[in-house]
Write an enzyme that holds these catalytic residues in place. Structure first.
Site, short mmCIF file in Angstrom:
data_model
loop_
_atom_site.label_atom_id
_atom_site.label_comp_id
_atom_site.label_asym_id
_atom_site.label_seq_id
_atom_site.Cartn_x
_atom_site.Cartn_y
_atom_site.Cartn_z
N SER A 390 -8.74 39.02 -88.60
CA SER A 390 -9.53 38.34 -87.57
C SER A 390 -8.69 37.26 -86.92
CB SER A 390 -10.77 37.69 -88.20
OG SER A 390 -10.41 36.50 -88.90
N ASP A 391 -9.03 36.92 -85.70
CA ASP A 391 -8.50 35.68 -85.14
C ASP A 391 -9.13 34.54 -85.93
OD1 ASP A 391 -7.17 33.86 -83.54
OD2 ASP A 391 -7.75 34.84 -81.67
N THR A 392 -8.52 33.37 -85.86
CA THR A 392 -8.96 32.27 -86.71
C THR A 392 -10.36 31.80 -86.34
OG1 THR A 392 -6.68 31.56 -87.02
CG2 THR A 392 -8.40 29.95 -87.53
N ALA A 394 -12.98 33.93 -86.18
CA ALA A 394 -13.77 34.99 -85.55
C ALA A 394 -14.83 35.57 -86.47
CB ALA A 394 -12.84 36.10 -85.05
#
Length: 828
Positions: A390-392, A394
């Site tokens: 995941s993006d940070t 997300a």
């Protein structure tokens, strides 16, 4: 200014600028009675300003400023967008961290899993077994409570270090997921074998790389980044930033960004190569192949791991009342397949990318990190075999922003089970993974966890981290510190900067009244002209500037002395002075001084604001009889466009329009050539400057990188044999933003809404400059060797080959980009 040294972490002041030094590693720059930044990213309770500074320092690189309310509240800020007075409040920033000591040596021992006696005791260390067998034996040995740290990156959010992922009882060492490598490795510097400081090579931003249209360059950049990352990892480099306890850099790059430059307002256009799905796909594939496999060193192992981002339809930060954390991108099936998926398909299928990052936004109602359809496309259709992170933050967004699930347990199951999101950058898995499997609200199986472990641990095996480390069988364990920032890598970065510049305008200089007057006549004023004007020929173009005729050069504009603006975003430590320092970067004015004996700089205006008397000073300087040429250094920077910050206007800021008009008019009165150079991530509207006959030349430089100042100077003076860049996106008129909302994901024109479409594929309006436009200082002819049928008829999967002869018919060495386009026949 006052300097105050203290031993503890408390200080109360009511005066001016302070530097607070506590006995921790950071430096706190503080301003009493002020609030810096907007919109806190976190609220904490702190007993002092120093404690608040330490909290920001520890949080990570997304905390760029802090405010303490003078009592007990500490606001961590992700920007410095405002600076306002507030009695009793103290605000500030944190200083940089030092470079590792020169005695930091190769970390072969501390980072290796299978060192004696484990190499003989554990099946996962048995190199006679297949990697799949070794991975399964390791997973069998890991207990449930040991799994969350292995599937977590950046637990604290905002880039702060997450759990190390080490399991000492199994001799499994730490591993950090998430070094950024957008256009260079984002770590600190190290010391080379002679004790000198070596910093990672920094390339131009991807918008400039895309303009170069050189796939070989993209491959070589990837190879250099992967090679340097191996060395930096071995020699103890940590992720760049301003916090203590930074993680030792891992070997997976959260790069490249292959999203589409869908809309010029997007704050991250500087990070992507173009608006064209095909070009972005080639960029992603070439970067991937270069970074992941160093065939000349070790063809068997991964050199590093690419993580393509952001999957998918992510092109909005904060617009129309949405943020990237709660935005639901509504995209029809045609647009998804035609615009958003092709770059990913090429990067995964042809490039062989082993990592993907899912984005913050939702796609058609489902958060990207929980989107079963996206996971099925990746793994079932494209046979992707790598990991997804995941993006940070997300995964937190799944339940906190999108409200797609009720709580952290539900978000964990949605991400791991449905979305196939193996790594969570953020705290959710660390907190909720175990109860999601074994608690009263359990919603996924142990096999789901094993699947995530299988995908992530396998990459660490393929990197050779569980293999013997002798140089003959595993050379990637023996990359010298001297490979970081080498002369050859710097030369490649310089070449990329030279190739990525785009000449938009180079109109002949007329001034017929001066050229046709007779000596002695009232209009004959050559005695007042500079050398360039006196020797001017009819139809002579302003570029290249002639060195022996350009002895005195005036450089005007807010980017005249640019350093930080040249290099854009996502930076490691570039200079030995530390993170955020740009002393070693050569500004455009300094680079131009290598060609002109006298260089005068007048700022004229700020990026978005006028300077009192600025235009008047610039006009006066332009009118000086000694000035032979004027260079306008204009554009925007990260104060306007950035991650988390979209633009509302795409126009060149008004004060800069005014500055350009006034300076060009003053210079034209004396027959002095005026050249405009632009620095920007996304396009800026420059219809006025294109139409202004007093501005003879326009050079688009994008964010040209560490060597950008030198590349600009070389180009202006005709010392760039590689000039041939083409625009990677359309330059629209400034009123484009009035025709469609940023949050409208439509690409095709709409007569009903008077929307003319987006990108060269669909835009039906009149662009200021079309995508792929670019001039040269020489001329070329293109000739088809064998005439092709018109139209060409081909079936799906057919390969069509044809040959083009490219001939330089001018008197100057130059580069030419040759492009071929396919347009299906219009339906009856």
């Amino acid at each position: 200014m006052v300097r105050v040294k203290i031993k503890d972490a408390s200080l109360s002041v009511t005066c001016c600028f302070l530097i607070i030094r506590s006995n921790s590693a950071q430096t706190c720059n503080s301003w009493p009675d002020h609030i810096i930044g907007t919109n806190s990213i976190k609220l904490l309770h702190s007993s002092s300003a120093s404690a608040c500074c330490t909290a920001c320092y520890s949080f990570g690189y997304s905390c760029v400023a802090w405010t303490w309310d003078g009592v007990d509240r500490c606001f961590l800020k992700g920007n410095m967008a405002q600076n306002m007075s507030k009695l009793g409040y103290i605000s500030g920033t944190t200083g940089a961290v030092p470079i590792p000591a020169s005695n930091v040596t190769n970390r072969t021992i501390s980072t290796r899993a299978c060192r004696p006696p484990f190499d003989r005791m554990k099946a996962w260390c048995d190199v006679t077994l297949s990697i799949d067998e070794r991975v399964e034996s390791l997973i069998d040995a890991i207990s449930l409570d040991e799994i969350p740290p292995l599937l977590t990156a950046r637990e604290g959010g905002g880039g702060s270090p997450g759990p190390s992922g080490a399991i000492p009882r199994l001799n499994l060492p730490e591993y950090d997921w998430g070094v950024n490598c957008i256009h260079g490795v984002q770590t600190n510097c190290i010391h080379n074998s002679s004790g000198a400081v070596s910093c990672p090579t920094s390339f131009p931003n991807p918008n400039a790389l895309g303009a170069g249209f050189n796939s070989s360059m993209w491959h070589e950049m990837g190879r250099i980044i992967g090679w340097e990352l191996r060395s930096l990892w071995l020699h103890g480099a940590t992720e760049a930033g301003t916090w203590s306890g930074r993680p030792h850099a891992g070997l997976d790059c959260w790069s490249p960004n292959i999203n589409i430059a869908r809309d010029p307002r997007w704050g991250r256009n500087q990070e992507v190569p173009s608006e064209d799905p095909t070009l972005n796909g080639v960029f992603g594939a070439m970067y991937t192949q270069g970074l992941q496999r160093n065939m000349g060193v070790d063809p068997k192992r991964l050199q590093a791991v690419v993580t393509l981002k952001h999957w998918d339809a992510y092109t909005l930060e904060d617009a129309d009342g949405f943020t990237r954390h709660n935005f639901d991108a509504q995209v029809d099936a045609y647009t998804l397949s035609d615009t958003y998926l092709p770059a990913w398909h090429t990067s995964v299928v042809e490039g062989g990318a082993r990592g993907v990052m899912c984005s913050y936004n939702a796609l058609n109602g489902v958060p990207a990190c929980a989107n079963k359809m996206l996971d099925q496309i990746l793994r079932s259709k494209w046979n992707f075999s790598g990991y997804v992170t995941s993006d940070t933050g997300a995964v937190s967004d799944i339940y906190m922003k999108h409200k797609y699930r009720a709580d952290g347990i539900g978000a964990t199951c949605a991400a791991l089970d449905d979305g196939g999101c193996d790594i969570n950058s953020g705290p959710v898995y660390h907190s909720y993974l175990v109860p999601a499997v074994a608690g009263a609200k359990a919603c996924m199986s142990n096999e789901t966890l094993r699947r995530a472990l299988r995908r992530t641990l396998k990459l660490r095996f393929e990197l050779g981290l569980f293999d013997p480390v002798d140089a003959s069988s595993n050379p990637l364990w023996h990359v010298s510190a001297d490979e970081v920032g080498s002369a050859s890598s710097h030369a490649t970065s310089m070449l990329a900067a030279l190739e990525g510049l785009v000449l938009l305008k180079n109109d002949p200089l007329g001034y017929p009244a001066l050229q046709h007057a007779s000596p002695g006549s009232a209009s004959y004023i050559s005695s007042t002209l500079p050398p360039f004007g006196r020797s001017m020929k009819v139809n002579r173009k302003p570029l290249p500037l002639v060195q022996n005729e350009t002895r005195s050069l005036l450089v005007v504009g807010p980017h005249a002395n640019a350093k930080g603006a040249l290099v854009g975003n996502y930076l490691g430590v570039l200079c030995p002075e530390g993170f955020g320092k740009f002393d070693c970067v050569v500004s455009p004015a300094a680079a131009l001084a290598r060609y002109a004996a006298n260089v005068t700089v007048v700022e004229g205006s700020g990026i978005t604001s006028a300077i009192a008397g600025g235009i008047e000073a610039a006009v006066a300087a332009s009118s000086e009889p000694s000035v032979d040429a004027v260079v306008l250094m204009l554009g925007i920077d990260e104060s306007i466009e950035a991650e988390s910050r979209d633009r509302s206007s795409i126009d060149l800021p008004a004060p800069q329009h005014d500055l350009a008009t006034a300076v060009a008019a003053a210079a034209a009165k004396r027959g002095v050539p005026v050249v405009l150079v632009l620095l920007n991530g996304g396009m800026v509207a420059i219809a006025e400057e294109k139409a202004n006959s007093n501005i003879g030349a326009i050079l688009e430089a994008f964010y040209p990188g560490f060597f950008g100042g030198t590349a600009i100077a070389r180009t202006l003076f005709g010392d760039n044999d590689h000039l041939g860049g083409k625009l990677p996106w359309t330059i629209y008129a400034s009123n484009f933003v009035d025709s469609v909302n940023m949050s409208d994901m439509s690409m095709v024109p709409s007569l009903e809404s008077h929307f003319a479409g987006r990108t060269y594929k669909y835009y039906r309006g009149e662009p200021t400059y079309s995508s792929f436009f670019g001039l040269s200082l020489t001329s070329f002819t293109l000739t088809q060797r064998v005439a092709l049928a018109d139209p060409i008829r081909a079936a799906l999967g057919d390969v069509i080959s044809f040959a083009i002869d490219v001939t330089n018919t001018g008197g100057t060495t130059g580069d030419e980009v040759v492009m071929a386009f396919f347009a299906p026949p219009k339906s009856a």
